[in-house]
Each structure stands twice: as structure tokens, then as C-alpha cells.
Design an enzyme around this catalytic site. Sequence first.
Site, PDB file in Angstrom:
ATOM      1  N   PHE D 148      81.380  31.006  49.478  1.00  0.00           N
ATOM      2  CA  PHE D 148      80.542  30.032  48.925  1.00  0.00           C
ATOM      3  C   PHE D 148      79.038  30.376  49.175  1.00  0.00           C
ATOM      4  O   PHE D 148      78.167  29.634  48.562  1.00  0.00           O
ATOM      5  CB  PHE D 148      80.865  28.676  49.403  1.00  0.00           C
ATOM      6  N   LYS D 172      87.531  36.223  41.655  1.00  0.00           N
ATOM      7  CA  LYS D 172      87.902  34.795  42.112  1.00  0.00           C
ATOM      8  C   LYS D 172      86.549  34.546  42.995  1.00  0.00           C
ATOM      9  O   LYS D 172      86.303  34.704  44.094  1.00  0.00           O
ATOM     10  CB  LYS D 172      88.932  34.834  43.089  1.00  0.00           C
ATOM     11  N   GLU D 175      85.576  28.469  45.155  1.00  0.00           N
ATOM     12  CA  GLU D 175      85.857  27.283  43.953  1.00  0.00           C
ATOM     13  C   GLU D 175      84.798  26.286  44.494  1.00  0.00           C
ATOM     14  O   GLU D 175      84.632  25.223  43.614  1.00  0.00           O
ATOM     15  CB  GLU D 175      87.197  26.642  44.502  1.00  0.00           C
ATOM     16  N   ARG D 176      84.019  26.396  45.651  1.00  0.00           N
ATOM     17  CA  ARG D 176      82.828  25.480  45.668  1.00  0.00           C
ATOM     18  C   ARG D 176      81.723  25.829  45.134  1.00  0.00           C
ATOM     19  O   ARG D 176      80.813  24.914  44.967  1.00  0.00           O
ATOM     20  CB  ARG D 176      82.778  25.095  47.144  1.00  0.00           C
ATOM     21  N   SER D 225      85.607  33.920  56.232  1.00  0.00           N
ATOM     22  CA  SER D 225      86.020  33.690  57.544  1.00  0.00           C
ATOM     23  C   SER D 225      86.632  34.674  58.090  1.00  0.00           C
ATOM     24  O   SER D 225      87.698  35.537  57.345  1.00  0.00           O
ATOM     25  CB  SER D 225      86.343  32.485  57.775  1.00  0.00           C
ATOM     26  N   CYS D 280      76.420  35.304  57.119  1.00  0.00           N
ATOM     27  CA  CYS D 280      77.064  36.130  58.217  1.00  0.00           C
ATOM     28  C   CYS D 280      76.119  36.735  59.085  1.00  0.00           C
ATOM     29  O   CYS D 280      76.535  37.657  59.803  1.00  0.00           O
ATOM     30  CB  CYS D 280      78.358  36.949  57.511  1.00  0.00           C
ATOM     31  N   GLU D 382      81.750  30.932  65.742  1.00  0.00           N
ATOM     32  CA  GLU D 382      80.859  30.935  64.633  1.00  0.00           C
ATOM     33  C   GLU D 382      80.372  29.328  64.302  1.00  0.00           C
ATOM     34  O   GLU D 382      81.480  28.730  63.895  1.00  0.00           O
ATOM     35  CB  GLU D 382      81.187  31.447  63.373  1.00  0.00           C
TER      36      GLU D 382
END
Lengths: 489, 489, 489, 489
Positions: D148, D172, D175-176, D225, D280, D382
Site C-alpha cells: 500500500f 495484484k 487492496e487498500r 512485510s 521501507c 519495524e
Amino acid sequence: MELKNYIGGVWRHSAATEFATVSDPATGEVLAKTPLSPPSEVDMAATIAAEAFVDWRRTPPVKRIQPLFKLKALMEDHFDGMAEMIVLENGKTIGEARGEIRRAIENVEVACGIPLMMQGAVSEDIARGIDEFMIRQPVGVVAIVAPFNFPGMIPFWFLPYAVATGNTVIMKPSERTPLTMQMGIELMEAAGFPRGVVNMVHGGAETVNAILDHPTIKAVSFVGSTAVAKHIYARAAANGKRVQAQGGAKNPLLIMPDADVEMTTKIVTDSVFGNSGQRCLAASNIILVGAAKEIFTPLLQKTAVSRVLGHGLDDGVEMGPVISGQSKERISGLIEMGVREGAELLVDGRSFTPPSALKEGHFLAPTILDNVAIDGELSRTEIFGPVMSLMHAADLDEAIAWINSGQYGNMASLFTTSGGVARRFRYEAQAGNIGINIGVAAPMAFFPFSGWKDSFFGTLHAQSGHGVEFYTQTKIVVERWLKEWSRQF
Amino acid sequence: MELKNYIGGVWRHSAATEFATVSDPATGEVLAKTPLSPPSEVDMAATIAAEAFVDWRRTPPVKRIQPLFKLKALMEDHFDGMAEMIVLENGKTIGEARGEIRRAIENVEVACGIPLMMQGAVSEDIARGIDEFMIRQPVGVVAIVAPFNFPGMIPFWFLPYAVATGNTVIMKPSERTPLTMQMGIELMEAAGFPRGVVNMVHGGAETVNAILDHPTIKAVSFVGSTAVAKHIYARAAANGKRVQAQGGAKNPLLIMPDADVEMTTKIVTDSVFGNSGQRCLAASNIILVGAAKEIFTPLLQKTAVSRVLGHGLDDGVEMGPVISGQSKERISGLIEMGVREGAELLVDGRSFTPPSALKEGHFLAPTILDNVAIDGELSRTEIFGPVMSLMHAADLDEAIAWINSGQYGNMASLFTTSGGVARRFRYEAQAGNIGINIGVAAPMAFFPFSGWKDSFFGTLHAQSGHGVEFYTQTKIVVERWLKEWSRQF
Amino acid sequence: MELKNYIGGVWRHSAATEFATVSDPATGEVLAKTPLSPPSEVDMAATIAAEAFVDWRRTPPVKRIQPLFKLKALMEDHFDGMAEMIVLENGKTIGEARGEIRRAIENVEVACGIPLMMQGAVSEDIARGIDEFMIRQPVGVVAIVAPFNFPGMIPFWFLPYAVATGNTVIMKPSERTPLTMQMGIELMEAAGFPRGVVNMVHGGAETVNAILDHPTIKAVSFVGSTAVAKHIYARAAANGKRVQAQGGAKNPLLIMPDADVEMTTKIVTDSVFGNSGQRCLAASNIILVGAAKEIFTPLLQKTAVSRVLGHGLDDGVEMGPVISGQSKERISGLIEMGVREGAELLVDGRSFTPPSALKEGHFLAPTILDNVAIDGELSRTEIFGPVMSLMHAADLDEAIAWINSGQYGNMASLFTTSGGVARRFRYEAQAGNIGINIGVAAPMAFFPFSGWKDSFFGTLHAQSGHGVEFYTQTKIVVERWLKEWSRQF
Amino acid sequence: MELKNYIGGVWRHSAATEFATVSDPATGEVLAKTPLSPPSEVDMAATIAAEAFVDWRRTPPVKRIQPLFKLKALMEDHFDGMAEMIVLENGKTIGEARGEIRRAIENVEVACGIPLMMQGAVSEDIARGIDEFMIRQPVGVVAIVAPFNFPGMIPFWFLPYAVATGNTVIMKPSERTPLTMQMGIELMEAAGFPRGVVNMVHGGAETVNAILDHPTIKAVSFVGSTAVAKHIYARAAANGKRVQAQGGAKNPLLIMPDADVEMTTKIVTDSVFGNSGQRCLAASNIILVGAAKEIFTPLLQKTAVSRVLGHGLDDGVEMGPVISGQSKERISGLIEMGVREGAELLVDGRSFTPPSALKEGHFLAPTILDNVAIDGELSRTEIFGPVMSLMHAADLDEAIAWINSGQYGNMASLFTTSGGVARRFRYEAQAGNIGINIGVAAPMAFFPFSGWKDSFFGTLHAQSGHGVEFYTQTKIVVERWLKEWSRQF
């Protein structure tokens, strides 16, 4: 003779309680006992290799290649000795063994070029005053797990690159053919690699799993069967490692009607029966297109039956035994299966009787099955023995479709004199190593050994640039030095 | 001892009527007579080299590198002998000579990687069904003309790449220092190069012109003075040849006030006085920025005077003589000129008296001129002797402007601990070899030796990939094989 | 219409007193007057380009390619307009002109990849704690001198790489066909190149010599005749510049008896007569091997006579005029010479009468001379017109020997269906651009355009990586940063 | 608004029964509903992509890049629109979003160079008369699973290389944040990619697992992640796929006492709080060495509190919300944990109250924890939020030891003016992206994004050459064409 592990520059007795037997496949004579080392010895090797890594990694590449240059010279000096050892433990002929050592040396030669191959890239001014560069640093401790069929070559697909790039290595040779690499390690020791840089731990499946699970080991290189390669890839990946795992094959070889008759017959036969069929680049399914059937079937048959079997060290011998009695049995069973599936037994090598001195040898003479069905089980099963399956395709379209329907993708070979057929074949055939009028399309050491499909798991292959990329981590550096700072003076 | 040419694998007496004398610069002892070979002997060498090219070019690269691997081993074996020969004919110290041979060997090592370095490129489907690829083929007969100051190294900037890529070579060493390469050629012979692949023709200016004009010779590599390099470039180009001609230098070295005192003093002195100043990467104009003047002037002075002169083979000797009496005179004259231009003579090396055994030697001790004017003639003239010119810049801007105003661009060095100063320097200084806290920024064999401006004429430099590109011609192949043609079967 | 120079972003009236006339070769209609600019205007352009270099060189590569991306889009938008302009000033057909622009655009596309192509190399730890890297910096002001036959393509073999790598450029188009590049420059202006980065100076021989002698100009790229290319190489080299000078050709094309009849006939005819034979990759000597003579002679004859001549913009036209009346005369003279040397005139294009609207056009129809002698003068003279010379070789050996006896080495083409013949041909034929079943073996933009022998002077060719290497200087940086210095904190 | 999948060039309603909500993190406004597509829709996409592959793979690379050039132009045209969409669905500021799109475009630019980047290698004469070459062929259908935090950039780390090399793709997005890529796909459609080449399937964990298990999909690229990256690597590898899976990070940033005060303060703050800490490459553990503590602690504190929060589209806003309420809660909990572990809360951003229009936004202001323990849990976790942990090291040795003790290896940054410290840092710090005076060391598109340790699973990274290698299979061709065959003519 019980073999020892080589860890931290010391030959160490293993605490193993189980052993594999090493024997001459041509005579059955027992040569050595291989310890199936317990995980604790993998752990010791990993720990010592990690310690050795600290300084080896800081040794400049121009220094790290000096032992490789010496190794090249030493391997030339011990060329015959190494080849003879291969014959003894593996069974192949001395000529085949020599070819194997030549290939091993070629990889050492290429790895001598590491200072150039390992260079990174620089870009000045990615923005005004900011530069970026990429360097390659070694991965750490890496492991190599090798098969029985090329005891002197396959370790060198990996070893020279791994050490030249600054890694330290744990080598596990095949428990059935560990003696050639014992010589190899002795030569590496003589070549001057520091203690702990190259280590050898003998063992079996449990030893391998210990390697796959050990957190200190960062990368695993493997060559063996597809079933094990899959296991290696899945388990090492689940443990977060880099992996390159080369599996089995079922190599198709296609003969066009316009192929050169004499050359093709010789090369095809050598491809199928060389090394007694025990190589991952052996041709297995020979697809004769159209009129090639009539031309080549009798010639292949004739050439096959004339092949001279015997001890690989004896003069005039063209073919040795297979690796073991178990293997011979398995191959015989597959021949039987082929017949059950409707194939015709043109030449039956199972009846071969060796001279009495070799009566304990696992000999199986060249065998040819004709009209093997493309949709049968035999045509899809790796035989790893001296068995040729003949198949007949109406045309090139059909032949290529057959090839591409296979599970494996190690090699596909074509025999023709036509440039047009060759181009179409190399463009369309789904295999990573393509031979055009070549029976065993083994890439030179300066190309990656490119298996596809179920013949390979991972991304980067053995040899050359792929090896360098696999055994190094890229490190990006972005630098800003303000011009203003230079104004203080 | 009259030297012989080496042509077609045979040591041949030259028909020369003129000779150069080779003598030990430290003792004056005559070592040999070098024939100044007439054009007819260049022609013979070219003809024989062209004949040898026919087969050498067809010898696979993996075979062509085998003699190089042997040569590497032989040069290691004869390391000391070669180094001693350099000392005898050139005068430098044994330590310097060893460093030189190490560099020579490194180029042999890199050229062992030719199979990879020589690879061409392929593109499948530049249009549907059409492929294109590029291969490299050797140029033919090539010539190398080398200078006196690195008799054992500079030939190897070119030779290994030239032969490994498939060319045949005519080597002309300096007529003043031909003995080291005589050993070199003997080792190449022992290494197994076929007859005619490597040839050596001794000579002087007329011999060189014969090379430049000979139609069979396709490429010329040269290292020497700028005046001769210009001549070489112009004349060889007018004859349509490929040329790479490396000329002289006047290397600036810049010391910032924040430079590490001890290290800088040592390295700078070594750069200026090493090889008695006779190297194209010797620092000459030492530019002290701001407060560096006070810090470094006394230290440089002190280090210079402490330098031990003597015969290069003797223990503890740090500096040998210059190459000849003529050279010594020329250098002395330049020192005089500096003084006339207003420089202050901090250390005067002209008064040095050698021990009696060396009384015929061409010794000149370290000399330092202070306050050399940037716009004077001395600051722009290559001295090629052990003379340090100190100059004082107010700040970095001024220092870089001084550097970039020069005619040459071989090297520029900087001493600082500041990343910002270093970045600016390497970005802006107009020289092809940049040293950051490095006194002699000689590129490793896997980088091109990148002179700029009047330090180089041509496009591709010595060593590594540039060598491969220079010694090969790209050949493009565009192929169309209609798919339809494969339908006939 | 008198053309203007484009210097420093301004269209400037030239002080020229002499002019060349630009006219439509198909109609004789005058299109423009090209000033033959005096040296002072070259000097102005060089000065302004040098000023522009200061900032352009410091503009990051990722920024420098932004105008190239726009230029690619603009050239697509003006594709037809540019192609039509080529037809008008050069005479070729619109289809040929479109192909030309496509090639020009492809070079712009490749040069958009400069950030990657321009990357240098890094080696960490060449010795403990010392790193070395190589960066590429632009050369400075560079010049391009282009010929009349591909007014829209050849400038783009150089321009995109020159500017993308950070140089500033002086472009001199052919004085006979300067209009297409006038459009090109307008598009580059619209694409956003800063003022002074791209400059255009019109002119003739004196202008070119001014370029060759100007000290500010560091590199010269040229395409034209061999005589001029030699001059360019010699004079620019004598002035110390980098040079790449592409000359003329006399391209052999070899037809084997097994060649595909229909495809070969079409492609060969297109190669010889396309662009009215005015291209350096046009096939000229058609060598028919053995039985190919009978098969192809009548077909080539038939195809040649059917070729439709006319104005390149008209529908259905397959061939335009040659560039000038002078050129037509020269070609006619060469045909005459061929006949004198004993060749048979199979098809005589000299008698062609154009329609009245084109009666001032310089038309010459396809001409075929049979049995041209390999050792005659015609077989060695570049015709640069629509003339096919047929020659008959007994076998491949003879044909290849003929090819390799030639002075030029721009292209050699082969027509066959045999992979074996193709391999031998590409291995042995001494030409830099090889076609296998390809009539015009023009390398794609991502390969160097590799003329050999008298077709090229210099070392690095046009396009792609060779362009990047030619237009940049390598700069080596050797860095030492003592670990101790980091201990102060 | 319910989003649709894009499969085979058609926007298709998903049969999903579950949906994720897309909302503006700054206002809580619902923007769209993302279908969590069932496995059957992955299967449909895979099937259609496999069909499209047949022709796309045969489309020449020079043609395949044409839509990429158009895409580059279209993305420039829709630059602001795409950036605004990122702000809406992700919450970051418009400036940050613009930077993101710039990076996306740069990857498109680099992939335009595919014809060159995809070239294979050729070696003539690996043995006399035998040639070998390597070509790259695409892998087939590949999948990209994106996170996201960079909805507009991360897909382009992969997509352009995947399609340019001839693969077909299933994308893909998160979804957010699926809306930016919806625009991206629309632009790709407009750019002219053929149907089925690029496909997008929305979804969640189940959708991803369907991708990992689907036999048609040959390669998976992932960013997210570490926990999920590990899962991806293990499961895709168990299914025999190629995998590159980028995980999380905990990036250390080291400030030396000699660092430039103003620049460092600004850049460090931007690195920690930019994108609200959700990247990241965000610095997290700020290690102040020695005297840096006193200099920088107050300045960082001051800069942090002055940061202006608000809606990313509003003028003057320097920081937006975090992605969700859940995320805000998680971050708040981690701050709490830090305090429990003994850290001092210098700045507490949890108390921030947004203006009423944004009261539903997930805002959390910059937070600084001082004296965070290196061996505590916070220092290893993190946070992915705007939290700075200050840590104090006695010297460089200690600081580097701290860095190398970490689990992750995405980035390590250093602030200094010392060249020596920088060299040591880049040599020793165990992270794949190193910044020297750079806060966010994101590699340019022409370098691989080189995470190490638990920040990356696989071998080949995103972007540039690594992308090309990952998305292509090497195919080796060994060819023998007997010279004798050419003798028949």
C-alpha cells in the site's frame, strides 16, 4: 579406508555411526567407507567457515585468485591421476574422465577472472553532485551438494566462483564417489587456500538437511535428481537461503532426414551411451523425423552393438558399468516397462556378460527400444542408463510439440544441415541447453548451465556470471558530498 | 653482446649497421648492443606474423589462453630474475622492479579471461524471424613500441591481450632497455606460443617508421614521449591503422591542509622520487593549498634529503640513477631553468657524489624547487627526473584551475581526509587517472590506463576491455532463416 | 531560399560567399541554397558549444535524456513530413525514406538508455582498503560530418549518443541534402535541448577542414567516400583528435545454388537498386556460385527491368533518380568501362526516358552487367548507382577468395539455406557487416555499424556502445581512505 | 464504487463476496471497494495471460518497447493526476507523491532500453568450428504483488521489465490502495499493450495464495512485510517458481560529530517522518556517535515538532496521516512499548489533534524517543510510522556493531564529512542500500534495489539488470556446422 572430513584445514575423523560404501562399479572392489556425518559436524564446519570468512572476505580479489591459478596448474599436473580416480569410483572410461577434468579446470580458469567479473557499476551525477555505485560483496558461508555422476566436474561448477568472490565453502560430495574430490581438496590445500575457506563434510540425506537448516549457511548449490532438487529448493527457501538446484532430465534429440549420416550416427550414439547414460545431458528420446527413420535406425543399431564394454582404465574400452547393482536393476526394470508399453527391443543390453575379472561389475550394454510411445511412461522417465528410445515423428511440427510437452528442459538437440530448421528449433524448443549437431550441449564454463522447467529450481545457474551473481550480494551506495564542504580550505 | 631479433620462433642476427648501447646506468658497464634493425627486418617479421595469423586466429580462445596460464606461472618462477634484469638495464631499485613485474603479471592474469572478455552480443528477433549478433575477430598483425622506463611492464599492457584475442605481434622494446623483454620472449617461447605469434624486432626511429608504414601491420600501440606519440598517431593514421599512443605527462599533486601528515609525506616523496622520477605517473608539481605549505614543506624537504641512493640491487638503496648521462644533463638544465624562473632551490640533488664503484653512474639526488611559478616554463615541462616543484595555492579553486590549465592529463592526485574535497576533485580535475591519497594512480590491469589531453592520442587505452576492443574488429551478422524452409521435412 | 546556420540556439545568416544548390533530383527544381560557411563560423560554433558544454556536462544523464524522449515522440509525430523531405532533396522513394527515419528514431531510442550505458565500473579492495573505479566523462565539443545519401538517418548514428553522454555538437550536413536535418534541428529545439548543445553549420570542404583543424573540437565523426574518410582520419589525427571515419564500399553478395529462389531474387534486386544504389550497404558484385548462374540470371534480369521509376512521392514508384546529373554521368561512364572490360550488358538502364514532368530528373534505370571480371577495374570501383555486376564462381572457395581480395569491407551477403555454408561465410568473409539471406545488413541501433578495411578508419564505430565509448573519456579513480582516520571519533 | 479486475483487456466485474474498503486516510472518506477476488479469477487471468504470451513473446523487443515509450509520455501527461490519486488513497503529501511517480517513470525509461539490456552473448570457436551463444527468452506468465505504501511506484519496479522482456503479467495491487494502479492500467491500455499482456486482479491473502499455487505462473515479485515475504518465498519456491520477495526493515542512520549540521538535521528528519514513516527505506534508529548527541538532539527535536500535518493535497502540508486507524493504534502501542523499555519521550506525536475536517484522519505527529536501548524490542521492531528512536554510541566501532546486529538489511545511512568514515561504513555496514549523507538511499532505476538479510528473500532484486535476469531464462545454443558441408557446392 574410512574417509575423513576436511574442516578448518584439518582432516578430521567423523563421529558418524553410519557409512556408505565406495566401490569400483566395474569390479565391485570396495575402495572406501564414507561417513554419513551427523549435523554437529555440519555445524562445526559452518562455524569454522564463518570464522574464516572474516578475513577471506577482506582479502583483495587479486589475492584470492592466486590459489586458483596454482590450482589450475596443479590440476594439469595431476590430470591423469584425477581422471583415474574418477574411473575407479564412478566406472566411466578414462577418456570420459579426462573430458570431465578438462571441464573442471575450465571453470577454475574462468574464475581466475574474478577481479573483472566481480566489478560493480558506477553512475556519476544521478542528480547534481550525487553519485551512485554498486559493489558486490560475498554472501558468507555457502554449501555445495554434488552428485555421483561427475565427481570431478560438478563441484567445480560452483567452488571456484564461490571462493574467488570471497565466500567460504562447505562441500558435500556424493557419498558414493567422494574420492575424486578428496584429491581435489588436497590440491586446493596445496594451492594455498587459507584454512577454513574450503571445507568438506561427507554425508547423506541427514547431512544435507542439516545444511539446509543451518542458519549460518546463506546459499546452497545442488545437482541431483529432480525429486531431491525440489526438496532442496523448498526447504532452503523456507529457511530464507539463496538456492540453485539442478534436477534431472529426459533429453530429446531430433534427427532430420538431411542430417549428416556418419557424424550424426556417431554423435548420437555417444550422447546416449557415453558415461553409460548417466549424465543429465545424455540424449534419451531419439526422435527421427520422416525419412530419417529408414536412414538412421539400422545405423544406430549397428553402432550400439559394436560398443566395447569393460573396465574404464583398459585400452579400447568405450563404455563402463553403471554405478551400482541397484541402478542396474532399476534400468532393467525400465527397459521391461518400455517393452510392456509396446516398444520393440531392437538391441537388448541386459544379456551382456562381462569377462570374469569384471563379473561383479554392474554392466549393462547399450540397449535400443524402437517405437517408444511419446505418451507412455518410459518416454517421460529419466533412465540414467545406456538406453536409447527411438520415436518417429511425421514432421518437425510434431517433433517440436513432443519436445515441448515434456516435464524437463535440460537439453534438446537437433541434427540437420539446414539453417532454417536450426533457427526454428532453437527458437521454439523449450530447453535451456540446445545442441545443433551436438550430442551433449554442455555449456562452456563462460556460459551458465541453463536447465529449464523441472530440470532446474531457482533463478541463477551454475558457472560464469550466474555464479558470480549467485555468490555475491549487490550493495548500492548513494553518496552526496556537498561542494560547499570543499570551500573551507 | 649483440642482441638478436626473434622472428618466427627463431633468434636471428640482424643485418643492422647501427647499434645502441645498453649499459647499467649505475655503473656505466656495457651490457649489450642493440641492433637498429632496417625496414627489411620489420618486413620479414610482418610477413611471418601474417602467416602465423592464419592458424592462430583459428585457434579457439580457450586454447590460446593456455600459453598465457603457463606464462603467468613462468613469470612467477622467474620473478626475481626478471626484476634483477630491470635493475641492471634501467637502474631502478629491486623493490621498484618487483612492483613492475607484479603489474606485468597482473595483465597476463587478466588476459587469461579472454574467452569471457571476447564474447560478442546476440539479439534474437530484431524483426520477426531475424536475428543479429556481433562477434569479435582479431585485427591481424599488430605492433607494440615500448619505452625504456618500464621495460618489463609496459609491453605487457598490450601483449597478452593482443595474442589472446588472436593477433600476431611484432614487439619493439626500447633500444636502451631491451634485455628484460628478451627474457620475456624466452618465457613466452617456453610457455608454448606457436612460432610467429610473438616476434621481437630491435631498433630505433627508422625501425619504428617502418612499422608505421608497413601495410600488413594493422594496429600500433605505443608508449613514450608526447612528441613521438603525436608522430606515431599522425603517421599510423595516415596509413589507415588503428593507433593508441600514450605520451608524456606533468602530473600535479595537491595537498590539502587536512591531509594525513605522515602518510602524505611518505607517499608524495615516493611518487616524485620513485623510479628516479622516470615514470609517466610521477607527481611533479606539488600544489600545497593554504596552510598545507607550512605543514608539509619542511617534512618533504627532510624526507627528500634522507633518501638513500645507490645501485638498485644493493640492500637499503631507495633510489637509483637516471637512465643516462644525457638524461642527467637535461634534468640538471631544467633545474637551472627553474632557478632562473625564480624558484628557490630547497634541496639540490645535483651535487650528489656516488661511491667510487658507481662513479660512472648517472646519479642525481632528490631535488626540491620551491615557489615554482605556475605560468613558468618549468611548471609545464616534463622533467622525467627526481625533481619536486612546490607551488602554493590559496584555495582549492585556484589549485584545480592550475591543474586544468595544463597541457597534459595523465594523472592528478589529491591528499585530503575530506570526502567533499575528494568528490569535487575527481569530478573536475582534467586527468584520466585520479589518485585520492594515492601517489601513483596506476590503474589495475582490469581498468584502462586512461591518459587524457596530450598524454594520450587515440581512443582506446591500454589494458583490459579497452585492449580487447582495440585488438579486435567487431563483425555484425544479420541472419534470416525462413520458417517455411523447415516445412520441407 | 538561403539556409541559415544554427548556432547557440539561434538561426544565423551565414557570411558565406559561395553556395551549393539543393534541388529535387527527380525534377531539377531548386529547393534551397546552402551556404559554404567560412572557418570563422565553425569557430563561432565551437566557442559557443564549448560554453554550453560547461553546464550540459554537469546536467545529470537522467535529465539529459529527457529531450531525447521528447525527440523520439516528435519524430514519430513528424514521421511523414521528415520522410517527404528526404524524398524531395535526395530523390529516394517514400518507402525508402520512411525506413530511413525509422532507423534514425531507433538510434534516439537506444540513446535514451544512456544512464545505464554510460555506467562505469568499480572494484572494491584492489588492495586492502583501496578501491578503484572508472567513470565516463564527455569529451567536450564534437563534430559530425554527414553525407547526402541518408540525410535523415546518418546524423542520428552519432547525435543522440553525443549529446546524451554530455557533449555539445557541431553538425555539418551534406550541402546537397541539408533540409531534412534542418527539420531535425527544429525538432531538437522543440524537444528542449539547451542552447548551444546542438549546433549546425552548413558548408563544403573548407568548412570541414576548419572543423578538422579547430583545437576546441575534440572528436570527429564522418561518413562519406573512402578518399575523404582517409583525409579526415589523417588530418584530424594529426591534430590529435578522436576520429571515426566511415568510407565507401563495393559489397559482394553471394548466391548459392540452394538459395530460396523467390526470396533471393527479390532481396538481391532490392539491395542493388534500392535507394538507386546510393548506399554504402548496397550489394554491387553479385557472385553466383555454380548452378546458381542458370537459376538466378534470368530472374534477376526480369526483376530488374520491371522496376518502376518515377518521383519518390508518387504511388507505385519503386525507384527514384540518382542525386545529380554529374553522378548520373559518372555512373554511365562506369557502365561503359565495364563493357570495355568485357562485361556483357544484360540490362541497360541508361536509355530510360522519364515522363516529361521529370525530364530534368537524373534518372538511370536498373542496369545489369554480366560476366564482370573479378580482376577488372569495375569490380573494384564503387559505383553508387543502380548497377548490378554479375560474376560467376565455380565454388564457395573461389567466391570467398574473391570477396577477401577486395579493398573494402563494409558488407558481404550470402544467400543459402545451408547452415554450414552460412557458418563458413560469416567466419571467413572479411567484412564487418555480414548478411545471411539479408540484402542490406545494416546493424540495428544497438550494434556498432562495423565497416572493415577501407570502409572504415578509426577504431570505434557508429551507434550504441561504440558511440558511448567514442564520445566519453574514461577516468580512473584510485582511492585510499585509511581505516585509522575513522577512529578519531 | 466497486473496482473491477482487468483481464484480457476487459474490465470485469469480480465474483468476490468479500471486499476491502479504500478510504482517504486523511478524512476517512470511502473511495472504493476492492473485491477480494477468488482463485478462479486468478486462474482466468493466468489462462488469458498464457494465451497472450504466445504472440507477445514473438513480438520483437524493438516493437515491445513502443508502448513503453508511449507510457512514459502518458505518465508525464498525467503526472499530477496520478500523484493526486496517490495522496487520496495513501495519505502522503503531494510532493511525496510526485517523487513517487517520478521514480515510476524512471523505471519505464530504463525498460525502454530492453533491446540492449536483453542481449545475450556469443563465443565463436569454443572449439574449432563450434560456436556457442546465449539468448534470453521470457519466462511466461509472471505475477506482481504490491504493497500500500507506494501504490504508484512499486508496481513499476517490475512491470516495465516484465513486459518488455516478453512476459505477460498479472498485477495484484494492495487492496487498500488500488486506485493509482487502476489509472496506471488505463494508461498502459492507452499506450497500446495488446490484450492480455497486462492484467490486474484485485484481492487479499487468498488471492495471493492462488497466485503462489497456480502452475501457469512462473515467477512472483513481491514487496511487503518480512513475515509475508517469507511466506511468499517459501510457498512459491515449494511450487517451483522464481521468486523475489522484498520484506520489511529497521533502518539505522548514523550521525558523526563532523556531519554538516543543517543538511543532516533536515535530511534525517525527512527520512524518518517522510511518507509518515511508511517506507521501507525510512530511517528509524538514529545513532548519534560521541559528540553528535549534544549537537543534534535538540535540532532534531525542534525540526520534528515544527512539521506541518494535514491533508496531503493542501498547500504547506509536510506530512499526512498513516494509512489506517489500525496502523495508528499499532504505532501508538510501539511508542508505549519504547517508553516501557526505558526510552525517554522527547516528542510525543500521539496527542496531535487534526482540524475538524480531518478529524476522521489517522494522524500521528512526529515522535522522538531518546535513549532507546539497542537490545530492547523497539529497536528491532519495524514501526512503519513517524517515530524516531535516538541511540547514542560511544564510537564508530560500536555504532557499526549495533547496525550489523540487526535482523534486517534494507538500508544503512551515514552522515559525515570524512571520506575515511564513509569508506569504512560502506565496506562494513551489512545493508544492501547504503546512504552517505543521504536519508533515503533508494537506488535509481538503473541499479538493483538491494535489500539484504531479512529485508529480502530470493537472489535477484527489483529494477534494471536484475529485473531482466529475473524475467528471462537463459538459453544456451551450441552449434556445429561442418566446413565439409559447404563443399558440396
